[in-house]
Scaffold this active site. Sequence first.
Site, PDB file in Angstrom:
ATOM      1  CG  ASP A 253     -42.048 -37.237  30.468  1.00 58.52           C
ATOM      2  OD1 ASP A 253     -41.000 -36.571  30.466  1.00 58.52           O
ATOM      3  OD2 ASP A 253     -42.917 -37.123  29.583  1.00 58.52           O
ATOM      4  CG  ASP A 282     -38.151 -37.638  28.319  1.00 63.26           C
ATOM      5  OD1 ASP A 282     -37.418 -37.732  27.317  1.00 63.26           O
ATOM      6  OD2 ASP A 282     -38.324 -36.570  28.937  1.00 63.26           O
ATOM      7  CE1 TYR A 285     -36.638 -37.640  33.055  1.00 60.40           C
ATOM      8  CE2 TYR A 285     -38.139 -39.291  32.153  1.00 60.40           C
ATOM      9  CZ  TYR A 285     -37.833 -37.966  32.427  1.00 60.40           C
ATOM     10  OH  TYR A 285     -38.709 -36.965  32.077  1.00 60.40           O
ATOM     11  CG  ASN A 315     -36.050 -34.011  27.032  1.00 58.61           C
ATOM     12  OD1 ASN A 315     -37.225 -34.361  27.128  1.00 58.61           O
ATOM     13  ND2 ASN A 315     -35.342 -33.634  28.088  1.00 58.61           N
ATOM     14  CG  HIS A 401     -40.988 -35.798  24.720  1.00 57.17           C
ATOM     15  ND1 HIS A 401     -41.486 -36.639  25.698  1.00 57.17           N
ATOM     16  CD2 HIS A 401     -40.075 -34.990  25.353  1.00 57.17           C
ATOM     17  CE1 HIS A 401     -40.915 -36.363  26.849  1.00 57.17           C
ATOM     18  NE2 HIS A 401     -40.053 -35.365  26.673  1.00 57.17           N
ATOM     19  CG  HIS A 411     -40.490 -28.442  29.378  1.00 56.44           C
ATOM     20  ND1 HIS A 411     -39.133 -28.287  29.248  1.00 56.44           N
ATOM     21  CD2 HIS A 411     -40.674 -29.455  30.286  1.00 56.44           C
ATOM     22  CE1 HIS A 411     -38.505 -29.166  30.037  1.00 56.44           C
ATOM     23  NE2 HIS A 411     -39.424 -29.878  30.673  1.00 56.44           N
ATOM     24  CB  VAL A 439     -45.307 -30.558  30.967  1.00 55.63           C
ATOM     25  CG1 VAL A 439     -45.762 -29.868  32.254  1.00 55.63           C
ATOM     26  CG2 VAL A 439     -44.843 -29.537  29.948  1.00 55.63           C
ATOM     27  CG  HIS A 440     -41.847 -34.093  34.692  1.00 53.82           C
ATOM     28  ND1 HIS A 440     -40.610 -33.985  35.266  1.00 53.82           N
ATOM     29  CD2 HIS A 440     -41.625 -34.510  33.411  1.00 53.82           C
ATOM     30  CE1 HIS A 440     -39.677 -34.315  34.395  1.00 53.82           C
ATOM     31  NE2 HIS A 440     -40.274 -34.631  33.247  1.00 53.82           N
TER      32      HIS A 440
END
Length: 649
Positions: A253, A282, A285, A315, A401, A411, A439-440
């Site tokens: 991410d 990801d 972005y 995603n 992911h 999530h 998940v960030h």
Amino acid sequence: ADAMGRRRGARAAWRRASAGAMATAAFARAWTRAMADAGSMTSGFQRPEASPAVPLRATRGRATADADAVTQVHLAPTGAGEMSVVWATREALDEDAAVEYYASASDGRQRRRAEAMSASYTTQLCVGSPTAFVPRMGTTPAVDPGVLMTLANTSAWADADASNYRSVRTFEDVIPSAFWTDAPMSKGVCLDYANPDAVYHSPIVHTAKMTGLMAGERYSYALPGSETTRSFRAPKMPKKHGKETTKIAVVGDTGQTDVTREVLTHVRDALGDSELLIHTGDVSYADGFAPRWDSFGTLSEFLLDGMPMLTVPGNHDVAQNGMDLVSYLARYPSPYIASKSPSQLFWSHEVGQAHIIGLNSYANSQTGVYDGADTPQMAWLRKDLANINRQYTPWVVVVFHAPWYNSNRGHFKEAERMRKALEQILFDAGVDLVFNGHVHAYERSHPVHDFHVHECGPVHVVVGDGGNYEGPYGNSWMEPQPSYSAFREGSFGAGSLTIHNDTHATWEWRRTTCVANTTSAQTYFERTGEASTCRTIPDISAQAMEPVDVAIFRRDVDVCPNKLAGTAARTGASQTPYIPESSTTALSIALVAILLLWLATSVALIRALKTTRDLRMRIYRSPRLLSTDEDEFNDGEFSAVGLKDFNTL
């Protein structure tokens, strides 16, 4: 009724704010106020004056690079002893252009050439998330609304009676207010396809495969049109019961913010001796705005032109009706052909003592109503697991992911269908580690199976903390912390897996950056503190102050017999992407060829010696024979010539 009233108020505020050509800073302030009026924010924080994340000009012409520039260079391992290099240019290469590469130790004396394959594509300019205009982290806005207004305004050049004539007076003429206030929030808005200014044309993306690489050897390479010589080290290949350390870096991410750069810089500086980098999805972005794939490629080049990267789709790479998928597929190759996969989106690759499997979280685990194939990923996965030989790759790592195990409300249980379909398959195959993003935040589990701690299950590690513009999930941790969760923190960093031998490995995650929210509603985050002592605010995890997480993993096949799974014969190229015996077989063939050559040379040498001996017998006659007029070798064509008594010399 109150909610509907707040929504109407928000829309009215938005319409008022969007009248005329909006400056980007005013745009951000207006959107913040509108959302606060709607009850979703509690502060009217005004961000500093913005600069565009992608330096687009409102007029036609070059926007992202000079004509002759070689940009966005990155590496990807795509097979045994094979490394693909990808780069972009604005103009086509010469017909005979190729990548030149050589072992660095040879000083260029043995140069080889890799043919470049080139492609380009077009796509509409779209925006797939409101976050592109009002990010929670990084440059504000990420996409310049003023540029979009200029591009959408076809009245500047189209005839008034043309079907694609459009006069744009407010930003709402381009992006309707419902884009922000109506669910679902994740949806795409594209400029009109009939507007030629609404089409993005990619740079020419080139790919070349450098083959015949020796494991562990450093190679230098030069791209056509570039005066820069770059280098990389070919990843280690499997060896039976190998003892060499295998190190793998992991991020996820990433996006493209100042935090992203810090994370990638840490990978280069602290983890630069890794065999490769795993990205859990990801990537850019871009969120539908295709030029942001270019800006990510430029941002990450300082790392990826020397460290190979394997990616799985997230995603933000495949969603939004595939707005980003065409860019992802064109730019980030995978070893799917070498691993006999039918799709670039799932693959396997072996490096050192690890068999790495990359899966697509968005490939159906059961056949959907409109699917054109019956779960090809699951069918391929079973075959790939059956082809593992743990004498060569004792550690099995799976990457996808969306996590199955995380204790964050963000999530949570989003991928349950995939987990229920695949978890037992992975458990039976004795998978050791699972890496995820999405998940960030960062989180590591204990060995787990079916939401219970199980010493024979895999450890699940979430590394969605790469720095993207959506900000951290630090205030969304579930309490109490579930028993399967070992460590969790809502800041940013990167990890590394170091495999020591068949039984022991070490995982280490290091925090690189903390951020702090600048509003009580957490609408914007800025970097804060030093990595070793900082805390992301508002991270509510028990480990929020910990800068490092270290775990030692031990594979005990006596306790966990499922870890013994994988004894496939490795004698044919159809069985696994890497065939250690192939080098042995090639060596055996070479030795046989050398032996045959030696035998042939020996026979020729013996015959030559015999001929020489016969000739000497003819020439060096004894004095008795030389004293006679008779030559006993006088047999016509082969009679002795020029005989002389050498005893008199």
